[in-house]
Design an enzyme around this catalytic site. Structure first.
Site, PDB file in Angstrom:
ATOM      1  N   GLN A   1     -16.461 -28.526 -25.258  1.00 48.55           N
ATOM      2  CA  GLN A   1     -17.009 -27.239 -25.698  1.00 48.55           C
ATOM      3  C   GLN A   1     -18.038 -27.471 -26.806  1.00 48.55           C
ATOM      4  OE1 GLN A   1     -16.087 -24.106 -24.346  1.00 48.55           O
ATOM      5  NE2 GLN A   1     -17.830 -23.417 -25.557  1.00 48.55           N
TER       6      GLN A   1
ATOM      7  N   LYS B   1     -11.138 -20.098 -20.356  1.00 50.56           N
ATOM      8  CA  LYS B   1     -11.349 -21.104 -19.299  1.00 50.56           C
ATOM      9  C   LYS B   1     -10.004 -21.595 -18.783  1.00 50.56           C
ATOM     10  CE  LYS B   1     -15.909 -22.455 -20.839  1.00 50.56           C
ATOM     11  NZ  LYS B   1     -16.695 -23.210 -21.805  1.00 50.56           N
TER      12      LYS B   1
ATOM     13  N   ASP C   1     -20.242 -29.321 -16.340  1.00 49.53           N
ATOM     14  CA  ASP C   1     -21.228 -28.522 -17.073  1.00 49.53           C
ATOM     15  C   ASP C   1     -22.629 -28.774 -16.526  1.00 49.53           C
ATOM     16  OD1 ASP C   1     -20.694 -26.654 -18.952  1.00 49.53           O
ATOM     17  OD2 ASP C   1     -20.587 -28.031 -20.662  1.00 49.53           O
TER      18      ASP C   1
END
Ligand code: NDP
Length: 297
Positions: free
Chosen positions: A98, A54, A121
């Site tokens: 995460q 990422k 997200d």
């Protein structure tokens, strides 16, 4: 193999290139550089790889990447303090913690603490509610990527019957909402669905998001259907002489490819779209926070 294999790597690379152009435009016109902060708790090897990838993709798109690594024993209060610090940081437009996080931390509390405007997200209940209401929202990345693949492959999805196997908040439900917005007729299936095989066989678009290796068989698929395989499963590969393990999806790829019209491979299908959509959400979030109209990619 009659099915055309959908090249998620190429579609994602094209999308990332357009995002890079959008970022450069934003810098030139508004002196604004989108920033994405990723927080990793602990040392899970797979999560470390995801976070590293990422970071690389964020920088390659011309954005600023912020990375924070916290000890696996960090308290929930300390992690929340970090999230709140990032909520208030004007250089950070998107925040991603995460998952999974260690058991002392509530995933739901983290999701609800990230500001909905920075929730790249798309998991915050505010964004989920906006999506369900058909309003502008930051939408979860893997579902967004899955629907982009279907649209780029089939064009107009209006009136097609989409069957989604799996109803998680992260994948199944948002895929259903996004396909509804595309005017599909949507059926959601799950572990209590009766005659799952028969139902899947009625799908023009079949999305598998279950987490069971190669569960969807060839005789579950309507000839010519578009099959989007979200599953990522690591299985034993020693009997094939392909090393210790290999990745497979939730679809029995080789057999289903004989029946379907289009199919995503695993790896190289939905997977690469997830990071591309994360970058897109970060760009959209930066524009929204600055009161600038979304950049058309
Ligand atoms: P979850 O475990 O949260 O959800 C699985 C869903 O599948 C549930 O709704 C469950 O039903 C349903 N299910 C389980 N068993 C069956 C069955 N026998 N028949 C029908 N439905 C069943 O998984 P996720 O949604 O998080 O992930 C799904 C898959 O997608 C996984 O393989 C995951 O690794 C992958 N994934 C891939 C990503 C990517 O970037 N490509 C990102 C995120 C996930 P019920 O609700 O009734 O229990």
């Amino acid at each position: 193999m009659p099915a055309a294999v959908i090249d998620g790597k190429e579609i994602a690379a094209n999308l990332r290139a357009r995002i890079g152009t959008g970022v450069a435009d934003l810098q030139a016109t508004h002196n604004l550089t989108p920033g994405l902060a990723v927080v990793l708790v602990g040392e899970d090897p797979a999560s470390q790889v995801y976070v590293r990838n990422k970071g690389i993709a964020t920088k390659a798109a011309g954005m600023t990447s912020f990375e924070y690594r916290l000890d696996k024993d960090v308290s929930e209060a300390d992690l929340l303090a970090k999230v709140n610090e990032l909520n208030e940081d004007d250089a950070v437009h998107g925040i991603l913690v995460q998952f999974p996080v260690p058991p002392q931390i509530s995933q739901q509390t983290i999701i609800e603490t990230i500001l909905s405007s920075k929730d790249v997200d798309g998991l915050n209940p505010i964004n989920a509610g906006l999506l369900a209401s058909g309003l502008d929202a930051l939408t979860p990345c893997t579902p967004q990527g899955s629907v982009i693949l279907a649209k780029q492959t089939l064009g107009n999805l209006e009136g097609l019957h989409a069957v989604i196997v799996g109803r998680s908040n992260i994948v199944g439900k948002p895929v259903a909402q996004l396909l509804l917005q595309e005017n599909c007729t949507v059926t959601m299936a799950h572990s209590r669905t009766r005659d799952l095989a028969g139902l899947c066989k009625t799908a023009d678009i079949l999305v598998a998001a279950v987490g069971i290796p190669e569960m969807i068989k060839a005789d579950w698929v309507k000839p010519g259907a578009c099959v989007i395989d979200v599953g990522i499963n690591r299985i034993d590969a020693s009997e094939r002489g392909e090393g210790k393990t290999r990745l497979v999806g939730d679809v029995d790829f080789e057999a289903v490819a004989e029946i379907a019209g289009h199919i995503t491979p695993v790896p190289g299908g939905v997977g690469p779209m997830t990071i591309a959509c994360l970058l897109k959400n970060t760009l959209d979030a930066a524009c929204a926070q600055a009161g600038i109209e979304k950049i058309n990619l």
